[in-house]
Design an enzyme around this catalytic site. Structure first.
Site, PDB file in Angstrom:
ATOM      1  N   PRO A  89       0.770  -1.381   0.067  1.00  0.00           N
ATOM      2  CA  PRO A  89       0.009  -0.148  -0.009  1.00  0.00           C
ATOM      3  C   PRO A  89       0.846   1.269  -0.196  1.00  0.00           C
ATOM      4  O   PRO A  89       0.219   2.509  -0.190  1.00  0.00           O
ATOM      5  CB  PRO A  89      -0.744  -0.310   1.169  1.00  0.00           C
ATOM      6  CG  PRO A  89      -0.732  -1.719   1.610  1.00  0.00           C
ATOM      7  CD  PRO A  89       0.737  -2.136   1.156  1.00  0.00           C
ATOM      8  N   GLU A 116       3.094  -8.014   8.693  1.00  0.00           N
ATOM      9  CA  GLU A 116       2.986  -6.594   8.783  1.00  0.00           C
ATOM     10  C   GLU A 116       3.780  -5.945   7.616  1.00  0.00           C
ATOM     11  O   GLU A 116       4.074  -4.981   7.649  1.00  0.00           O
ATOM     12  CB  GLU A 116       3.464  -6.155  10.331  1.00  0.00           C
ATOM     13  CG  GLU A 116       2.676  -6.609  11.380  1.00  0.00           C
ATOM     14  CD  GLU A 116       1.393  -6.484  10.928  1.00  0.00           C
ATOM     15  OE1 GLU A 116       0.666  -5.548  10.818  1.00  0.00           O
ATOM     16  OE2 GLU A 116       0.440  -7.693  11.127  1.00  0.00           O
ATOM     17  N   ARG A 154      -2.548  -9.516 -20.419  1.00  0.00           N
ATOM     18  CA  ARG A 154      -3.471  -8.973 -21.555  1.00  0.00           C
ATOM     19  C   ARG A 154      -2.823  -7.968 -22.554  1.00  0.00           C
ATOM     20  O   ARG A 154      -3.232  -7.724 -23.533  1.00  0.00           O
ATOM     21  CB  ARG A 154      -4.816  -8.692 -20.967  1.00  0.00           C
ATOM     22  CG  ARG A 154      -4.590  -7.824 -19.972  1.00  0.00           C
ATOM     23  CD  ARG A 154      -6.360  -7.711 -19.245  1.00  0.00           C
ATOM     24  NE  ARG A 154      -7.349  -7.898 -20.098  1.00  0.00           N
ATOM     25  CZ  ARG A 154      -7.702  -6.946 -20.955  1.00  0.00           C
ATOM     26  NH1 ARG A 154      -7.102  -5.791 -20.842  1.00  0.00           N
ATOM     27  NH2 ARG A 154      -8.706  -7.016 -21.580  1.00  0.00           N
ATOM     28  N   ASP A 169     -10.444  -1.596 -25.065  1.00  0.00           N
ATOM     29  CA  ASP A 169     -10.859  -1.206 -23.569  1.00  0.00           C
ATOM     30  C   ASP A 169     -10.831   0.044 -23.101  1.00  0.00           C
ATOM     31  O   ASP A 169     -10.249   1.067 -23.866  1.00  0.00           O
ATOM     32  CB  ASP A 169      -9.926  -2.167 -22.516  1.00  0.00           C
ATOM     33  CG  ASP A 169     -10.025  -3.538 -22.667  1.00  0.00           C
ATOM     34  OD1 ASP A 169     -10.774  -4.170 -23.459  1.00  0.00           O
ATOM     35  OD2 ASP A 169      -9.409  -4.214 -22.105  1.00  0.00           O
TER      36      ASP A 169
HETATM   37  C1  9WO Z   1      -0.754  -3.355   7.574  1.00  0.00           C
HETATM   38  C2  9WO Z   1      -1.236  -2.068   8.513  1.00  0.00           C
HETATM   39  C3  9WO Z   1      -1.742  -2.099   9.578  1.00  0.00           C
HETATM   40  C4  9WO Z   1      -2.053  -0.712  10.221  1.00  0.00           C
HETATM   41  C5  9WO Z   1      -1.990   0.525   9.311  1.00  0.00           C
HETATM   42  C6  9WO Z   1      -1.079   0.372   8.135  1.00  0.00           C
HETATM   43  C7  9WO Z   1      -0.830  -0.970   7.734  1.00  0.00           C
HETATM   44  N1  9WO Z   1      -0.049  -1.488   6.655  1.00  0.00           N
HETATM   45  C8  9WO Z   1      -0.124  -2.776   6.521  1.00  0.00           C
HETATM   46  C9  9WO Z   1       0.469  -3.390   5.725  1.00  0.00           C
HETATM   47  O1  9WO Z   1       0.761  -2.920   4.534  1.00  0.00           O
HETATM   48  N2  9WO Z   1       0.363  -4.795   5.605  1.00  0.00           N
HETATM   49  C10 9WO Z   1       0.729  -5.505   4.679  1.00  0.00           C
HETATM   50  C11 9WO Z   1      -0.315  -6.673   4.263  1.00  0.00           C
HETATM   51  C12 9WO Z   1       2.032  -6.147   4.728  1.00  0.00           C
HETATM   52  C13 9WO Z   1       2.659  -6.539   3.327  1.00  0.00           C
HETATM   53  C14 9WO Z   1       1.536  -7.396   2.468  1.00  0.00           C
HETATM   54  N3  9WO Z   1       0.258  -7.062   3.023  1.00  0.00           N
HETATM   55  C15 9WO Z   1      -0.584  -6.114   2.072  1.00  0.00           C
HETATM   56  C16 9WO Z   1      -0.245  -5.736   0.754  1.00  0.00           C
HETATM   57  N4  9WO Z   1      -1.545  -5.712   2.284  1.00  0.00           N
HETATM   58  N5  9WO Z   1      -2.086  -4.756   1.444  1.00  0.00           N
HETATM   59  C17 9WO Z   1      -1.224  -4.864   0.380  1.00  0.00           C
HETATM   60  C18 9WO Z   1      -1.336  -4.128  -0.843  1.00  0.00           C
HETATM   61  C19 9WO Z   1      -0.420  -4.254  -1.812  1.00  0.00           C
HETATM   62  C20 9WO Z   1      -0.739  -3.669  -3.052  1.00  0.00           C
HETATM   63  N6  9WO Z   1      -1.780  -2.926  -3.287  1.00  0.00           N
HETATM   64  C21 9WO Z   1      -2.727  -2.802  -2.018  1.00  0.00           C
HETATM   65  C22 9WO Z   1      -2.363  -3.437  -0.994  1.00  0.00           C
END
Ligand code: 9WO
Length: 258
Positions: A89, A116, A154, A169
């Site tokens: 994220p 995490e 794709r 698309d």
């Molecule tokens: C956990 C968390 C908890 C409280 C505040 C912020 C936080 N961030 C995370 C976090 O990044 N956890 C991840 C779980 C660790 C790496 C893999 N995980 C993940 C990747 N969750 N969401 C994604 C992701 C990747 C790409 N685009 C959107 C979401």
């Protein structure tokens, strides 16, 4: 394209290797996808891939050594020059433009984190790009990795037939940076709702204009910021006129004026 994915859940990737357009790309060897499990590179009895965070706090962090060994193995499979991408994220937002850029690469290693996240020093030392598929937290990077793989697959030569060509698309082709127009198939009437007459007319120029107008109008209604991007690139006169018509026709709709 040769892809490797570092993941603690390699079986999850059957979802794309065994189904649909991506499954066919894999069967036809236009795409190779090799999951590499960091757990296979641990040396202790329990296969430990995570540890407690320095500084304290909840949750666990993925350890560097199993990831580093898994990455070395992945590069030995797809190529030492592979682009290394971490799905997180905290990354750069994924767009069609970024997908198109990445789809040009012939070797890519994706890293799907769990817990995490992964030790920051591994990111600094080994990761070339950090990419986010949206502003939400999941339980791991596998689903985002599959989203990226699907979007890249794709764009590979010969993966789509001209039936569902990628150039048709939303976000590519004439409807560049626009949302898609509505689609209809039989029956011509359903629950009192009719297919727009123009689509039954056989007038291909009228149909093209109707679709472009719908795409412009929906983008104006639902994603106005996308229209700003297209305006910057230069809305042509026809598009200006079609959007003006759409806005005029929809000016009495409650949803547009509030
Ligand atoms: C956990 C968390 C908890 C409280 C505040 C912020 C936080 N961030 C995370 C976090 O990044 N956890 C991840 C779980 C660790 C790496 C893999 N995980 C993940 C990747 N969750 N969401 C994604 C992701 C990747 C790409 N685009 C959107 C979401």
């Amino acid at each position: 394209m040769q892809l490797a994915v570092l993941t603690l859940f390699p079986q999850m990737f059957a979802a794309i290797t065994e189904h649909g357009v991506t499954g066919r790309a894999v069967r036809e060897s236009k795409l190779t996808l090799t999951p590499v499990n960091p757990r296979d590179f641990t040396t202790d009895r329990h296969g430990t891939v995570d540890d407690r965070p320095f500084g304290g706090g909840p949750g666990m962090v993925m350890k560097i050594e199993p990831l580093a060994k898994a990455l070395a193995s992945a590069k030995s499979i797809v190529g030492e020059d592979a682009l290394v991408v971490y799905l997180t994220p905290q990354g750069e937002p994924l767009t069609q433009g970024l997908v198109d850029e990445l789809a040009q690469r012939s070797n890519v290693v994706l890293i799907a984190g769990r817990y995490e996240g992964i030790d920051e020093r591994f990111i600094e030392a080994e990761v070339h790009r950090e990419i986010s598929i949206g502003d939400y937290v999941l339980s791991g990077g596998e689903l985002p990795a599959m989203v990226l793989i699907d979007a890249m697959a794709r764009k590979l030569p010969g993966v789509l037939g001209h039936q569902d060509s990628a150039t048709q698309d939303s976000f590519s082709g004439e409807l560049d940076n626009l949302l898609d127009c509505p689609h209809y198939t039989r029956p011509v009437e359903y629950a009192g709702r009719h297919v727009p007459d123009v689509l039954l007319s056989g007038n291909h120029e009228a149909i093209r204009r109707w679709r472009l107008k719908q795409a412009l109008g929906r983008t104006w209604q639902r994603r106005p910021e996308l229209l700003q991007a297209r305006r910057a690139a230069g809305l042509c006169k026809e598009e200006d006129a079609l959007l003006a018509e759409y806005i005029e026709e929809h000016s009495t709709d409650k949803s547009n004026t509030e």
